[in-house]
Design a protein around this motif. Structure first.
Motif, PDB file in Angstrom:
ATOM      1  N   GLY A 122       0.641  -1.255   0.039  1.00 22.16           N
ATOM      2  CA  GLY A 122       0.145  -0.149   0.025  1.00 22.16           C
ATOM      3  C   GLY A 122       0.782   1.214   0.006  1.00 22.16           C
ATOM      4  N   MET A 123       2.080   1.285   0.617  1.00 21.37           N
ATOM      5  CA  MET A 123       2.948   2.287   0.446  1.00 21.37           C
ATOM      6  C   MET A 123       3.420   2.497  -1.052  1.00 21.37           C
ATOM      7  N   LYS A 124       3.952   3.531  -1.338  1.00 21.03           N
ATOM      8  CA  LYS A 124       4.352   3.933  -2.686  1.00 21.03           C
ATOM      9  C   LYS A 124       6.057   4.341  -2.875  1.00 21.03           C
ATOM     10  N   LEU A 125       6.657   3.810  -3.810  1.00 22.67           N
ATOM     11  CA  LEU A 125       8.231   4.207  -3.820  1.00 22.67           C
ATOM     12  C   LEU A 125       7.894   5.354  -4.960  1.00 22.67           C
ATOM     13  N   THR A 126       8.717   6.034  -4.998  1.00 17.21           N
ATOM     14  CA  THR A 126       9.099   7.218  -6.193  1.00 17.21           C
ATOM     15  C   THR A 126      10.110   6.984  -7.117  1.00 17.21           C
ATOM     16  N   GLY A 127      10.168   7.445  -8.209  1.00 22.10           N
ATOM     17  CA  GLY A 127      11.387   7.535  -9.106  1.00 22.10           C
ATOM     18  C   GLY A 127      10.831   7.655 -10.579  1.00 22.10           C
ATOM     19  N   PRO A 128      11.855   7.624 -11.372  1.00 18.94           N
ATOM     20  CA  PRO A 128      11.563   8.015 -12.855  1.00 18.94           C
ATOM     21  C   PRO A 128      10.573   6.833 -13.511  1.00 18.94           C
ATOM     22  N   PRO A 129      10.884   5.451 -13.100  1.00 21.94           N
ATOM     23  CA  PRO A 129      10.038   4.543 -13.820  1.00 21.94           C
ATOM     24  C   PRO A 129       8.557   4.513 -13.506  1.00 21.94           C
ATOM     25  N   PHE A 130       8.160   5.232 -12.239  1.00 26.60           N
ATOM     26  CA  PHE A 130       6.779   5.141 -11.885  1.00 26.60           C
ATOM     27  C   PHE A 130       6.079   6.124 -12.480  1.00 26.60           C
ATOM     28  N   LYS A 131       4.658   5.906 -12.721  1.00 24.59           N
ATOM     29  CA  LYS A 131       3.714   6.909 -13.106  1.00 24.59           C
ATOM     30  C   LYS A 131       2.856   7.067 -12.021  1.00 24.59           C
ATOM     31  N   GLY A 132       2.429   8.556 -12.038  1.00 21.82           N
ATOM     32  CA  GLY A 132       1.330   8.962 -11.319  1.00 21.82           C
ATOM     33  C   GLY A 132       1.859   9.265  -9.822  1.00 21.82           C
TER      34      GLY A 132
END
Length: 159
Positions: free
Chosen positions: A149-159
């Motif tokens: 349920g937690m979110k990772l961030t970085g260039p590959p991910f959309k949204g």
């Protein structure tokens, strides 16, 4: 049902097996029993925690993954990138390190986590179709409090 005469089928199978053996022998020795070292990298974030991830995006890179590695720094991992979301399953053949796989949605949300034992052949699968899988040293996600349920961030991910 095949209508080839038995001896023709046998010759075809022998030729096919010889071709497969030749193709396998043409693979670089490094791909057979050495860790991958020359992969592109991306920086990901899990809250305030930075991850230096190697990117395995080709079929060959994904097949080798983290095999034969004897160690991996705590802040590093490997991001497996697939062309489209499907149920992804991983095993640990020739993988010497205990790992945790985070199965990630297109937007970087952790779908599920799976702890994997070194050299085990049992499958660990995503709970739903995903395009990304991030492998880290086992326990890394738990120590950082990262859960489904937690979110990772970085260039590959959309949204």
């Amino acid at each position: 049902m095949s209508f080839w005469p038995h001896n023709c089928r046998m010759k075809f199978l022998a030729a096919a097996l010889a071709s497969l053996a030749l193709a396998a022998s043409a693979l670089p020795a490094a791909a057979q029993d050495q860790p991958q070292t020359q992969l592109p990298r991306v920086t990901l974030s899990a809250g305030m925690h930075q991850i230096d991830a190697q990117i395995a995006q080709t079929f060959e890179q994904r097949m080798t993954g983290l095999m034969f590695r004897k160690d991996m720094p705590q802040h590093e991992g490997m991001l497996f990138v697939f062309d489209q979301p499907t149920v992804q399953c991983f095993w640990m053949k020739n993988t010497l390190l205990p790992l945790t796989a985070a199965f990630l949605a297109d937007d970087g949300t952790v779908v599920n986590l799976a702890d994997m034992k070194p050299q085990a052949l049992d499958s660990h699968c995503s709970a739903k179709p995903v395009r990304y899988v991030l492998e880290m040293n086992q326990g890394w996600f738990a120590k950082k409090g990262i859960k489904p349920g937690m979110k990772l961030t970085g260039p590959p991910f959309k949204g």
